[in-house]
Motif scaffolding. Structure first.
Motif, mmCIF file in Angstrom:
data_model
loop_
_atom_site.group_PDB
_atom_site.id
_atom_site.type_symbol
_atom_site.label_atom_id
_atom_site.label_comp_id
_atom_site.label_asym_id
_atom_site.label_seq_id
_atom_site.Cartn_x
_atom_site.Cartn_y
_atom_site.Cartn_z
ATOM 1 N N ASN A 111 0.820 -1.211 0.000
ATOM 2 C CA ASN A 111 0.000 0.000 0.000
ATOM 3 C C ASN A 111 0.858 1.266 0.000
ATOM 4 O OD1 ASN A 111 -2.587 1.141 -0.113
ATOM 5 N ND2 ASN A 111 -2.630 1.518 2.093
ATOM 6 N N LYS A 112 2.013 1.170 -0.637
ATOM 7 C CA LYS A 112 2.928 2.310 -0.693
ATOM 8 C C LYS A 112 2.271 3.533 -1.323
ATOM 9 C CE LYS A 112 7.568 3.568 -2.304
ATOM 10 N NZ LYS A 112 8.776 3.084 -3.025
ATOM 11 N N ALA A 113 1.415 3.317 -2.310
ATOM 12 C CA ALA A 113 0.739 4.420 -2.986
ATOM 13 C C ALA A 113 -0.478 4.922 -2.211
ATOM 14 C CB ALA A 113 0.314 3.998 -4.386
ATOM 15 N N LYS A 114 -0.793 4.298 -1.076
ATOM 16 C CA LYS A 114 -1.910 4.714 -0.203
ATOM 17 C C LYS A 114 -3.264 4.671 -0.921
ATOM 18 C CE LYS A 114 1.132 5.750 2.969
ATOM 19 N NZ LYS A 114 1.350 4.838 4.110
ATOM 20 N N LYS A 115 -3.436 3.710 -1.826
ATOM 21 C CA LYS A 115 -4.713 3.608 -2.529
ATOM 22 C C LYS A 115 -5.775 2.876 -1.712
ATOM 23 C CE LYS A 115 -2.867 3.971 -7.214
ATOM 24 N NZ LYS A 115 -2.783 3.370 -8.566
ATOM 25 N N CYS A 116 -5.348 2.053 -0.764
ATOM 26 C CA CYS A 116 -6.301 1.387 0.129
ATOM 27 C C CYS A 116 -6.415 2.214 1.403
ATOM 28 C CB CYS A 116 -5.815 -0.029 0.449
ATOM 29 S SG CYS A 116 -7.062 -1.045 1.296
ATOM 30 N N PRO A 117 -7.629 2.503 1.878
ATOM 31 C CA PRO A 117 -7.819 3.387 3.039
ATOM 32 C C PRO A 117 -7.063 2.910 4.280
ATOM 33 C CG PRO A 117 -9.906 2.964 1.954
ATOM 34 C CD PRO A 117 -8.906 2.033 1.319
ATOM 35 N N THR A 118 -6.503 3.863 5.010
ATOM 36 C CA THR A 118 -5.745 3.549 6.231
ATOM 37 C C THR A 118 -6.438 4.092 7.476
ATOM 38 O OG1 THR A 118 -4.412 5.554 5.946
ATOM 39 C CG2 THR A 118 -3.555 3.507 4.980
ATOM 40 N N ASN A 119 -7.687 4.526 7.339
ATOM 41 C CA ASN A 119 -8.393 5.144 8.467
ATOM 42 C C ASN A 119 -9.616 4.349 8.903
ATOM 43 O OD1 ASN A 119 -9.890 5.630 6.185
ATOM 44 N ND2 ASN A 119 -10.379 7.769 6.678
ATOM 45 N N ARG A 120 -9.631 3.035 8.622
ATOM 46 C CA ARG A 120 -10.824 2.243 8.926
ATOM 47 C C ARG A 120 -10.535 1.045 9.821
ATOM 48 N NH1 ARG A 120 -13.916 1.868 3.058
ATOM 49 N NH2 ARG A 120 -13.584 4.044 2.431
ATOM 50 N N GLY A 121 -9.394 0.993 10.444
ATOM 51 C CA GLY A 121 -9.087 -0.176 11.243
ATOM 52 C C GLY A 121 -8.770 -1.351 10.344
ATOM 53 N N ARG A 122 -9.239 -2.547 10.712
ATOM 54 C CA ARG A 122 -8.927 -3.740 9.924
ATOM 55 C C ARG A 122 -9.675 -3.712 8.593
ATOM 56 N NH1 ARG A 122 -7.208 -9.297 12.421
ATOM 57 N NH2 ARG A 122 -5.775 -7.705 13.154
ATOM 58 N N ILE A 123 -8.924 -3.941 7.518
ATOM 59 C CA ILE A 123 -9.508 -3.880 6.185
ATOM 60 C C ILE A 123 -8.756 -4.828 5.253
ATOM 61 C CG2 ILE A 123 -8.048 -1.906 5.552
ATOM 62 C CD1 ILE A 123 -10.355 -0.899 3.794
ATOM 63 N N ALA A 124 -9.515 -5.508 4.407
ATOM 64 C CA ALA A 124 -8.918 -6.371 3.383
ATOM 65 C C ALA A 124 -8.855 -5.574 2.086
ATOM 66 C CB ALA A 124 -9.752 -7.633 3.195
ATOM 67 N N GLN A 131 -3.226 -7.876 -9.073
ATOM 68 C CA GLN A 131 -3.764 -9.169 -8.638
ATOM 69 C C GLN A 131 -3.169 -9.568 -7.292
ATOM 70 O OE1 GLN A 131 -6.256 -11.451 -10.791
ATOM 71 N NE2 GLN A 131 -6.589 -9.242 -10.632
ATOM 72 N N LEU A 132 -3.270 -8.630 -6.350
ATOM 73 C CA LEU A 132 -2.750 -8.815 -4.998
ATOM 74 C C LEU A 132 -3.833 -8.481 -3.984
ATOM 75 C CD1 LEU A 132 0.811 -7.135 -4.965
ATOM 76 C CD2 LEU A 132 0.289 -9.576 -4.808
ATOM 77 N N SER A 133 -3.740 -9.113 -2.819
ATOM 78 C CA SER A 133 -4.597 -8.769 -1.702
ATOM 79 C C SER A 133 -3.792 -8.854 -0.419
ATOM 80 C CB SER A 133 -5.813 -9.707 -1.626
ATOM 81 O OG SER A 133 -6.687 -9.322 -0.578
ATOM 82 N N TRP A 134 -4.225 -8.078 0.554
ATOM 83 C CA TRP A 134 -3.566 -8.094 1.863
ATOM 84 C C TRP A 134 -4.546 -7.571 2.906
ATOM 85 C CZ3 TRP A 134 -2.571 -4.685 -2.049
ATOM 86 C CH2 TRP A 134 -2.779 -3.324 -1.797
ATOM 87 N N GLY A 226 -18.603 -7.690 9.127
ATOM 88 C CA GLY A 226 -18.525 -6.265 9.414
ATOM 89 C C GLY A 226 -17.188 -5.642 9.075
ATOM 90 N N ASP A 227 -16.160 -6.453 8.855
ATOM 91 C CA ASP A 227 -14.855 -5.901 8.484
ATOM 92 C C ASP A 227 -14.909 -5.321 7.075
ATOM 93 O OD1 ASP A 227 -13.573 -6.374 10.854
ATOM 94 O OD2 ASP A 227 -12.612 -8.232 10.200
ATOM 95 N N ASP A 228 -14.128 -4.273 6.876
ATOM 96 C CA ASP A 228 -14.115 -3.566 5.594
ATOM 97 C C ASP A 228 -13.337 -4.318 4.522
ATOM 98 O OD1 ASP A 228 -15.453 -0.816 5.824
ATOM 99 O OD2 ASP A 228 -14.163 -0.807 7.609
ATOM 100 N N VAL A 229 -13.780 -4.123 3.283
ATOM 101 C CA VAL A 229 -13.085 -4.621 2.096
ATOM 102 C C VAL A 229 -13.015 -3.466 1.113
ATOM 103 C CG1 VAL A 229 -13.126 -6.249 0.176
ATOM 104 C CG2 VAL A 229 -13.928 -6.979 2.437
ATOM 105 N N TYR A 230 -11.863 -3.289 0.503
ATOM 106 C CA TYR A 230 -11.727 -2.228 -0.493
ATOM 107 C C TYR A 230 -11.065 -2.798 -1.736
ATOM 108 C CZ TYR A 230 -10.821 2.294 -2.636
ATOM 109 O OH TYR A 230 -10.811 3.381 -3.500
ATOM 110 N N VAL A 231 -11.751 -2.665 -2.868
ATOM 111 C CA VAL A 231 -11.261 -3.191 -4.149
ATOM 112 C C VAL A 231 -11.009 -2.027 -5.093
ATOM 113 C CG1 VAL A 231 -11.751 -4.715 -6.101
ATOM 114 C CG2 VAL A 231 -12.634 -5.297 -3.818
ATOM 115 N N TYR A 232 -9.839 -2.028 -5.730
ATOM 116 C CA TYR A 232 -9.530 -0.920 -6.657
ATOM 117 C C TYR A 232 -8.666 -1.447 -7.811
ATOM 118 C CZ TYR A 232 -4.861 -0.697 -4.493
ATOM 119 O OH TYR A 232 -3.596 -1.002 -4.043
ATOM 120 N N GLY A 233 -8.513 -0.578 -8.823
ATOM 121 C CA GLY A 233 -7.697 -0.945 -9.979
ATOM 122 C C GLY A 233 -8.517 -1.651 -11.048
ATOM 123 N N ARG A 234 -7.807 -2.253 -11.988
ATOM 124 C CA ARG A 234 -8.444 -2.986 -13.079
ATOM 125 C C ARG A 234 -7.571 -4.167 -13.490
ATOM 126 N NH1 ARG A 234 -10.975 -0.417 -18.640
ATOM 127 N NH2 ARG A 234 -11.652 -2.402 -19.582
#
Length: 238
Positions: A111-124, A131-134, A226-234
């Protein structure tokens, strides 16, 4: 009609001769002459990404297909589940190599580019482009990154924010009649779940985020409803 011992012997010998002939013919078909079946499975055609693939595989970069090139390309294709595995330097093989390069470059800071939110606690987080997930807590990496296999063209994994709303460890898809172990649904019928194919196997899922069994199990243990998931890119190729 009465069958004499001599007649039975003739029939037995004929049956044996036919069996041997059939076995010989089958062996010739499968094995060929001088391994022709194996040679036929490796293409002599030069692919549109020949030079790029040769460079990736540390082969002499001359842009011309050789037997050694084909062997190296086919070995890569079989390792990463690229089909067909005939040693052709086509777009899917090159796309897989670029994806692997991007995954390797992500290292332990996906998440070096900070595209996945960092203000929501635990998030997938799911990056379709690489084609990566964390999983992260705030900006702290908790698990991954791991390779995933997302939706194919026409069945793209939807982007945006969502939450896990249903978990079923031994889920069975009634739509596609396949098992979906460690299913965690987060957007309609789309879910994280385990599969038994390579993560780079084309063309992709029907929208779910496919994972290797060990990774899907880790996600199961780390996430909850209830945990967050954030999907981005193409995803490349969609």
């Amino acid at each position: 009609m009465r069958v004499t011992g001599n007649t039975r012997g003739v029939r037995t010998r004929r049956a044996l001769a036919l069996s041997v002939a059939g076995l010989t013919a089958t062996s010739t078909l499968v094995l060929g002459t001088g391994g022709s079946a194996q040679a036929a499975s490796c293409t002599t055609s030069t692919g549109p990404y020949q030079k790029q693939v040769e460079k990736y595989l540390h082969r002499p970069v001359d842009g011309r297909q050789s037997a050694a090139d084909c062997k190296a390309i086919r070995s890569f294709q079989r390792t990463y589940g690229v089909t067909p595995d005939i040693g052709y330097a086509g777009p899917i093989t090159w796309r897989t190599m670029k994806t692997l390069t991007a995954q390797k470059a992500a290292g332990k800071n996906p998440n070096k580019a900070k595209k996945c939110p960092t203000n929501r606690g635990r998030i997938a987080c799911v990056d379709l482009t690489r084609q990566l997930s964390w999983i992260q807590d705030g900006s702290k990496l908790k698990f991954g990154p791991v390779p995933v296999r997302t939706g194919r063209n026409g069945y793209e994994t939807r982007t945006g924010s969502s939450k896990i709303y249903l978990r079923h460890i031994n889920h069975w898809s009634t739509l596609y009649n396949v098992p979906m172990p460690y299913s965690q649904f987060f957007d309609g019928g789309q879910a994280f779940h385990s599969v038994g194919v390579k993560m780079w196997n084309p063309p992709g899922s029907h929208g779910c985020v496919n994972m290797r069994p060990a990774d899907a199990k880790a996600y199961w243990n780390l996430l909850k409803n209830g945990d967050d998931v954030y999907v981005y890119g193409r995803k490349p190729g969609t």
